[in-house]
Scaffold this motif. Structure first.
Motif, PDB file in Angstrom:
ATOM      1  N   ILE A  70     117.601 -11.698 158.870  1.00 27.21           N
ATOM      2  CA  ILE A  70     118.982 -12.051 158.555  1.00 27.21           C
ATOM      3  C   ILE A  70     119.291 -11.832 157.069  1.00 27.21           C
ATOM      4  CG2 ILE A  70     120.486 -14.073 158.326  1.00 27.21           C
ATOM      5  CD1 ILE A  70     120.649 -12.942 161.083  1.00 27.21           C
ATOM      6  N   ALA A  71     118.350 -12.154 156.201  1.00 23.72           N
ATOM      7  CA  ALA A  71     118.580 -11.940 154.768  1.00 23.72           C
ATOM      8  C   ALA A  71     118.518 -10.457 154.426  1.00 23.72           C
ATOM      9  CB  ALA A  71     117.563 -12.721 153.945  1.00 23.72           C
ATOM     10  N   ARG A  78     118.952   0.335 166.282  1.00 26.65           N
ATOM     11  CA  ARG A  78     118.250  -0.946 166.154  1.00 26.65           C
ATOM     12  C   ARG A  78     116.736  -0.734 166.061  1.00 26.65           C
ATOM     13  NH1 ARG A  78     116.791  -6.093 169.368  1.00 26.65           N
ATOM     14  NH2 ARG A  78     117.677  -7.755 168.134  1.00 26.65           N
ATOM     15  N   ALA A 130     116.067 -15.528 154.939  1.00 27.41           N
ATOM     16  CA  ALA A 130     116.433 -16.113 156.225  1.00 27.41           C
ATOM     17  C   ALA A 130     115.868 -15.313 157.394  1.00 27.41           C
ATOM     18  CB  ALA A 130     117.949 -16.207 156.328  1.00 27.41           C
ATOM     19  N   PRO A 146     127.603  -1.430 156.835  1.00 29.59           N
ATOM     20  CA  PRO A 146     127.903  -2.835 156.537  1.00 29.59           C
ATOM     21  C   PRO A 146     126.625  -3.594 156.172  1.00 29.59           C
ATOM     22  CG  PRO A 146     128.955  -2.177 158.590  1.00 29.59           C
ATOM     23  CD  PRO A 146     128.076  -1.039 158.166  1.00 29.59           C
ATOM     24  N   ARG A 147     126.748  -4.437 155.150  1.00 29.70           N
ATOM     25  CA  ARG A 147     125.588  -5.145 154.634  1.00 29.70           C
ATOM     26  C   ARG A 147     124.896  -5.986 155.721  1.00 29.70           C
ATOM     27  NH1 ARG A 147     124.300  -9.869 151.634  1.00 29.70           N
ATOM     28  NH2 ARG A 147     126.174 -10.844 152.441  1.00 29.70           N
ATOM     29  N   GLU A 148     125.707  -6.587 156.617  1.00 38.34           N
ATOM     30  CA  GLU A 148     125.144  -7.478 157.641  1.00 38.34           C
ATOM     31  C   GLU A 148     124.210  -6.749 158.604  1.00 38.34           C
ATOM     32  OE1 GLU A 148     128.320  -7.287 156.895  1.00 38.34           O
ATOM     33  OE2 GLU A 148     129.182  -9.281 156.621  1.00 38.34           O
ATOM     34  N   THR A 149     124.408  -5.436 158.750  1.00 39.69           N
ATOM     35  CA  THR A 149     123.567  -4.727 159.719  1.00 39.69           C
ATOM     36  C   THR A 149     122.229  -4.320 159.108  1.00 39.69           C
ATOM     37  OG1 THR A 149     124.445  -2.548 159.174  1.00 39.69           O
ATOM     38  CG2 THR A 149     125.602  -3.797 160.884  1.00 39.69           C
ATOM     39  N   GLN A 192     118.997  -5.304 158.306  1.00 41.16           N
ATOM     40  CA  GLN A 192     118.116  -6.416 158.639  1.00 41.16           C
ATOM     41  C   GLN A 192     116.681  -5.909 158.609  1.00 41.16           C
ATOM     42  OE1 GLN A 192     119.609  -7.692 162.457  1.00 41.16           O
ATOM     43  NE2 GLN A 192     121.548  -8.402 161.590  1.00 41.16           N
TER      44      GLN A 192
END
Lengths: 335, 403
Positions: free
Chosen positions: A211-212, A285, A191, A238-241, A243
């Motif tokens: 995103i993936a 970031r 994604a 956290p997995r979501e971060t 990217q």
């Protein structure tokens, strides 16, 4: 500078010609100066110039609005900067370090790549679902190539045969045949694909997905399929971060570096086995990456902390962070 | 350049339309298209935003579904798939079942609902639905995600509790933990006030005082209205104990907009007006959102609303699942939607996905003023063993939904 027409000159000769051209450049007094690193600051409308020896910002160039991707002209005399909000590419003369001309580039140009053989610059126009091709010598639009929704990342094969355009909403890598100037294969990847980078031998392409949080490896010789997917798992984050964005590949085929966005890490990957070897803590970031000329150093842009991290490739250690402008996006090292 | 670029585009594509209007170049063995039905409800006449700066919309939500179809088809054409949309709008007190029957007759296999909560329950219970899945893109009712949940009901719009939790986390970050609460006299506002009380308790805030705004909606354009408001509001709130923020619960937007700058104490106004928690806002441009905003505006000739966003997410969820599985079969798509693999890029910085326990889409929530985004929740430091996103809304252990 006359460009070498495709097909009429063998790569070996081309290299020799390039070497000659570079050789004559090196005779100039400028040759004494250290490597320069250019960083585009998305929110400041500037490009910071870092001296490769002192590792300090020695110059700040004012450019158009929202500068992001950068590329050098094939003759190495100019730096192209995509300035999205001005719908243009600013061209910076590398001697005077000033914007000497600006080329209109369609809606919201974000990522650009320069053809190794022709005076072409490829531009992803996010709002129009096209890749524009501009002749930067004649300053004309060559053609527009339709791709998926929100084209973003571009990668060009070392021989100039293939261009990969990633579309962020279609989640595809569109493989464009640069002779026919059309997309001939479309492959689903993770994604929100962001960036495409060919290996130096041109056999594979690494496509990162923000995103993936994965990198898809595409075979660029026969099948053009995704043949491997690299996942990242940063302990304690956290997995979501996690990217995946910028990718840099060493020319010896040993390492790949992948910027992992808001997880504030750069992954070190074995370019052959795809094993993740390490995660290096950098600024906040982390977005894009560039290796220097002899590949002894890796520079990262850290958007939120507004700095550049310098990593020594030999011992995989971050040695310095250099404050630049606000929201540094792209980084490129003068060849 | 623009003109040239346009004409070249026409040439390059042999006269086929450029941009969003993708040609559907489908191979001969194309599987049946995926047919989506959008079921909306007419806006009640008295439901207009209080500020005349906000447009009065009659296609709220619908345009999001339309753009979702267009985005899906842009990718689907490379995969031999096709998406089709049918649209039906019922009157405010119209027959939801009849509208549903019409969509089913047209072949709709998936329903995107722009209906209020009660009508969603009606829709779920109607025999014409069969086992078709409904995406709730409009109702924030927690009940639909709790006691009244249904295995064939998915929610792309956040629940009231998710919005309240998102705001409470931000106010926690600010350490503005003494709330004065003013809520409206509608049923929605009574429920929202209750949800806000719960969020305050969960996140360590204290509601120091409450008032209900007892009046009915005022004329939107009364001459010199503000003279009265300027005198009325300070008196209305001056008895409230010392507080850090004035929290407004006015979902139908009939009085809350009067409060900023009119309060007795110099305190920020938050809640449904002032600083709000919302899934989508025009001021949001991070994480590529600017592309979706522009694409939508070019497409619909107006700004994208939270309801448009919910409908877009619903249609895009189907597009993503169909593309990834290479299938148009209902069960294959549903299995994928609920799997760990499903991750949709929602332009909110983190991937969005469905909670298995109540089919709510977990998503970041914007905390925004009228003109600038202030923050995005979940806030840093609010931890959760699975995903920080699950700190917003009913968690698995406490959910009252039993499929």
């Amino acid at each position: 500078m006359p460009f070498l027409s495709r097909g009429s000159v063998s790569p070996a000769i081309k290299h020799a010609v390039c070497a000659l051209a570079l050789g004559s450049l090196l005779m100039l007094p400028l040759a004494a100066q250290a490597e320069r690193i250019f960083v585009s600051n998305e929110k400041d409308n500037t490009v910071s110039v870092i001296d490769g020896e002192s590792l300090e910002v020695v110059e700040t160039i004012r450019v158009g609005r929202r500068p992001r991707a950068m590329a050098f002209s094939s003759d190495g005399s100019e730096l192209f900067v995509a300035v999205g909000d001005d719908e243009a590419i600013d061209m910076i003369d590398l001697e005077s370090l000033q914007v000497v001309r600006s080329q209109s580039a369609g809606d919201d140009p974000e990522v650009i790549r320069v053809d190794p053989n022709r005076p072409h610059v490829y531009i992803s126009n996010e709002d129009d679902n096209i890749v524009s091709v501009i002749d930067y010598e004649r300053r004309t639009l060559v053609t527009e190539i339709p791709v998926g929704v929100e084209p973003e990342g571009l990668g060009i094969s070392p021989d100039g045969r293939w261009l990969i355009s990633t579309s962020e909403t279609s989640n595809m890598a569109h493989i464009i045949d640069l002779e026919a100037m059309e997309a001939v294969h479309h492959r689903l990847v993770g994604a929100r694909p962001r960036h495409a980078e060919f290996t130096h031998d041109g056999r594979k392409a690494w496509v990162s997905s923000e995103i993936a949080g994965v990198v898809s490896i595409l075979d660029m010789e026969e099948s053009f399929d995704v043949e491997h997917v690299i996942r990242f798992d940063v302990p304690g984050v956290p997995r979501e971060t996690v990217q995946a964005v910028g990718v840099a590949l060493t020319s010896d085929g040993r390492y790949a570096f992948v910027a992992l966005g808001p997880s504030n890490r750069v992954a070190v990957v074995d370019q052959q086995s795809y094993e993740v070897l390490d995660y290096l803590l950098v600024g906040q970031r982390v977005w894009h990456l560039a290796l220097n000329g002899d590949e002894s150093r890796l520079y990262t842009t850290n958007g939120v902390s507004g700095d550049v991290t310098v990593i020594e490739v030999d011992d995989l250690r971050a040695v310095k962070s250099i404050p630049v402008g606000r929201f540094p996006w792209g980084v490129i090292v003068e060849p | 350049m623009r003109t040239l670029s346009r004409s070249l585009c026409w040439l390059a594509m042999g006269g086929l339309a450029c941009g969003l209007a993708w040609p559907t170049l489908l191979p001969a063995d194309t599987p049946a298209p995926i047919v989506v039905g959008y079921l909306g409800m007419e806006r009640p006449d008295d439901r207009e935003p209080l500020s005349v700066l906000d447009p009065v919309l009659d296609d709220d939500g619908l345009q999001g579904a339309r753009l979702g179809i267009s985005d899906n088809n842009a990718s689907a054409q490379f995969l031999g798939q096709e998406f089709v949309l049918h649209e039906v709008e019922v009157a405010e007190d119209g027959d939801v079942g009849e509208a549903l029957e019409r969509l089913v007759e047209q072949g709709a296999e998936w329903i995107v609902s722009g209906l209020p909560g009660e009508a969603v329950s009606e829709l779920m219970a109607h025999p014409a639905r069969g086992d078709r899945v409904v995406f709730n893109a409009a109702s924030p009712d927690d009940e639909l995600r709790g006691e009244a949940c249904h295995p064939e009901l998915y929610h792309t719009t956040p629940s009231r509790r998710m919005l309240a939790d998102a705001l409470a986390q931000f106010l926690g970050y600010k350490k503005w933990d003494r709330w004065a609460l003013v809520y409206g006299n509608t049923e929605e506002d009574r429920i929202l006030a209750e949800v806000l009380r719960g969020a305050a308790e969960r996140y360590g805030h204290r509601i120091v005082g409450e008032e209900m705004w007892p009046h009915d909606p005022l004329a939107r354009r009364a001459e010199g209205g503000f003279h009265a408001i300027q005198r009325e509001i300070p008196v209305f709130v001056q008895e409230l104990p010392e507080h850090d923020v004035l929290v407004i619960a006015d979902e139908t937007d009939y009085f809350g907009e009067y409060f900023p700058y009119q309060t007795w104490a110099p305190r920020p106004v938050v809640g449904t007006q002032g600083l709000i928690a919302t899934p989508w806002h025009r001021a949001h441009e991070s994480w590529g959102a600017v592309q979706l905003q522009r694409r939508f505006e070019e497409f619909a000739e107006r700004r994208m609303t939270p309801r448009d966003f919910g409908a877009w997410l619903a249609v895009r969820s189907l597009g993503e699942a169909a593309a990834r599985t290479g299938s148009v079969e209902r069960q294959t798509i549903l299995d994928y939607l609920l799997s760990e693999e499903f991750e949709l890029a929602g332009y909110l910085g983190l991937p969005v996905s469905y909670r298995t326990w109540n089919h709510q889409l977990r998503q970041p929530i914007l905390i925004t003023g009228p003109r600038m985004v202030a923050s995005v929740s979940p806030q840093e430091g609010y931890l959760h063993p699975r995903s920080p996103l699950d700190s917003l809304g009913a968690d698995e252990g406490e959910s009252t939904c039993r499929f």
